[in-house]
Enzyme design. Structure first.
Site, PDB file in Angstrom:
ATOM      1  N   ASN A   9       0.874  -1.179   0.000  1.00 29.11           N
ATOM      2  CA  ASN A   9       0.000   0.000   0.000  1.00 29.11           C
ATOM      3  C   ASN A   9       0.908   1.225   0.000  1.00 29.11           C
ATOM      4  O   ASN A   9       1.458   1.589   1.033  1.00 29.11           O
ATOM      5  CB  ASN A   9      -0.892  -0.036   1.251  1.00 29.11           C
ATOM      6  N   TRP A  10       1.042   1.833  -1.173  1.00 25.96           N
ATOM      7  CA  TRP A  10       1.996   2.944  -1.297  1.00 25.96           C
ATOM      8  C   TRP A  10       1.481   4.249  -0.705  1.00 25.96           C
ATOM      9  O   TRP A  10       2.224   5.213  -0.599  1.00 25.96           O
ATOM     10  CB  TRP A  10       2.339   3.165  -2.777  1.00 25.96           C
ATOM     11  N   LYS A  11       0.201   4.292  -0.390  1.00 34.47           N
ATOM     12  CA  LYS A  11      -0.418   5.524   0.124  1.00 34.47           C
ATOM     13  C   LYS A  11      -0.130   6.681  -0.833  1.00 34.47           C
ATOM     14  O   LYS A  11      -0.035   6.474  -2.039  1.00 34.47           O
ATOM     15  CB  LYS A  11       0.055   5.786   1.559  1.00 34.47           C
ATOM     16  N   HIS A  95      -9.611   1.502   4.615  1.00 40.90           N
ATOM     17  CA  HIS A  95      -8.348   1.688   5.344  1.00 40.90           C
ATOM     18  C   HIS A  95      -8.582   2.660   6.505  1.00 40.90           C
ATOM     19  O   HIS A  95      -9.384   3.590   6.389  1.00 40.90           O
ATOM     20  CB  HIS A  95      -7.269   2.240   4.397  1.00 40.90           C
ATOM     21  N   GLU A  97      -6.990   5.072   7.558  1.00 41.09           N
ATOM     22  CA  GLU A  97      -6.776   6.495   7.230  1.00 41.09           C
ATOM     23  C   GLU A  97      -8.003   7.072   6.535  1.00 41.09           C
ATOM     24  O   GLU A  97      -8.347   8.239   6.740  1.00 41.09           O
ATOM     25  CB  GLU A  97      -5.500   6.637   6.381  1.00 41.09           C
ATOM     26  N   GLU A 167      -5.654  -4.507  10.597  1.00 36.41           N
ATOM     27  CA  GLU A 167      -4.628  -3.488  10.823  1.00 36.41           C
ATOM     28  C   GLU A 167      -4.942  -2.737  12.111  1.00 36.41           C
ATOM     29  O   GLU A 167      -5.750  -1.784  12.092  1.00 36.41           O
ATOM     30  CB  GLU A 167      -4.594  -2.506   9.650  1.00 36.41           C
ATOM     31  N   GLY A 173       2.145   2.612  10.720  1.00 38.39           N
ATOM     32  CA  GLY A 173       3.114   3.699  10.560  1.00 38.39           C
ATOM     33  C   GLY A 173       3.799   4.116  11.844  1.00 38.39           C
ATOM     34  O   GLY A 173       4.470   5.138  11.890  1.00 38.39           O
ATOM     35  N   SER A 208       3.136  -1.785  10.453  1.00 32.01           N
ATOM     36  CA  SER A 208       4.564  -1.837  10.782  1.00 32.01           C
ATOM     37  C   SER A 208       5.207  -3.196  10.508  1.00 32.01           C
ATOM     38  O   SER A 208       6.107  -3.617  11.253  1.00 32.01           O
ATOM     39  CB  SER A 208       4.804  -1.411  12.237  1.00 32.01           C
TER      40      SER A 208
HETATM   41  P1  PGA Z   1       2.681   0.540   7.643  1.00 30.43           P
HETATM   42  O1  PGA Z   1       1.237   0.755   6.971  1.00 30.43           O
HETATM   43  O2  PGA Z   1       3.216  -0.782   7.134  1.00 30.43           O
HETATM   44  O3  PGA Z   1       3.499   1.705   7.180  1.00 30.43           O
HETATM   45  O4  PGA Z   1       2.474   0.526   9.112  1.00 30.43           O
HETATM   46  C1  PGA Z   1       0.353  -0.310   6.772  1.00 30.43           C
HETATM   47  C2  PGA Z   1      -0.936   0.179   6.164  1.00 30.43           C
HETATM   48  O5  PGA Z   1      -1.385   1.283   6.529  1.00 30.43           O
HETATM   49  O6  PGA Z   1      -1.539  -0.487   5.315  1.00 30.43           O
END
Ligand code: PGA
Length: 248
Positions: A9-11, A95, A97, A167, A173, A208
């Site tokens: 997931n490159w965001k 997600h 976010e 998640e 993150g 993470s």
């Molecule tokens: P992260 O993000 O590996 O940077 O913690 C995972 C995600 O949000 O899908």
């Protein structure tokens, strides 16, 4: 058990040159990886480039979000037919976010899930609890609410073959990964909630995941792979996480 699945997931990261470099490295590095499925989810503007760059490789393409509508006057939205048109197989929905920063509630996420499946896309449904919810012992209640919204809108068997990414919000993150035991306990709960005999939902852990902690997570019986954020932006790290899934 389904093949392990590793999704990057490159965001909101990247540029045309970064996408070209990263995908060239992934294409090369993934050529010898057998027995796993690998996908990347770049930002919308790079999906077409990515589809061309990945041609001839076994790396699948996914998007990070999808509109609930198929087409129309919805400025800024990207529909499931468009994602199919540019070569996507997967799409992330719900997600944390999107839920926390953009106000997406469970009902909207369920509609996105339905919009994706209606076009033959495989939704990757993200679920997870906040730290305070875990501290209050509410993890299972929160996850049940997030999962049941999809089951109610899309039917009891909607998740039978789907991809669900657990998640924990406190792990995304932050560098603070769930322990393998914590991940396994939640994945077991999710499997129990969505599976009947013969069902094979793919359950990913995300939050993470790094090369140094991946093997312990993937060794858990109900962890079928990972949704990888930060570490998917470096080809060597992402490939080493993919290899950790193969050796389980
Ligand atoms: P992260 O993000 O590996 O940077 O913690 C995972 C995600 O949000 O899908």
């Amino acid at each position: 058990m389904p093949h392990p699945l590793l999704v990057g997931n490159w965001k909101m990261h990247g540029s045309r040159s970064m996408v070209a470099d990263l995908l060239a490295a992934l294409k090369l590095g993934s050529a010898g990886l057998k027995g796993i499925d690998v996908a990347v989810c770049p930002p919308f503007p790079y999906l077409s480039d990515a589809a061309s760059l990945l041609a001839g490789s076994s790396v699948y393409l996914g998007a990070q979000d999808v509109a609930v509508h198929e087409s129309g006057a919805f400025t800024g939205e990207v529909s499931a037919p468009m994602l199919r048109d540019v070569g996507c197989r997967y799409v992330i929905v719900g997600h944390s976010e999107r839920r926390s920063l953009f106000g997406e509630d469970c009902a909207l996420v369920a509609r996105k899930f339905r919009a994706a499946t209606a076009q033959g896309l495989i939704p990757i449904l993200c679920v997870g609890e906040q730290l305070a919810e875990r501290a209050a012992d509410d993890t299972e209640t929160v996850l049940a609410t997030q999962i049941d919204a999809v089951l109610e809108l899309c039917g009891d068997s909607a998740l039978a073959r789907a991809v669900i990414a657990y998640e924990p919000v406190w792990a995304i993150g932050t560098g603070r990964v769930a322990t393998p035991e914590q991940a396994q306990a939640v994945h077991r709960f999710i499997r129990g909630r969505v599976s009947r005999a013969g069902d094979t939902p793919t359950l990913l852990y995300g939050g993470s995941v790094k090369p140094q902690n991946a093997a312990g997570l993937f060794a858990q019986p109900d962890v079928d792979g990972g949704l990888i954020g930060g570490a998917s932006l470096a080809a060597d790290q992402f490939l080493s996480i993919c290899k950790a899934a193969i050796s389980q």
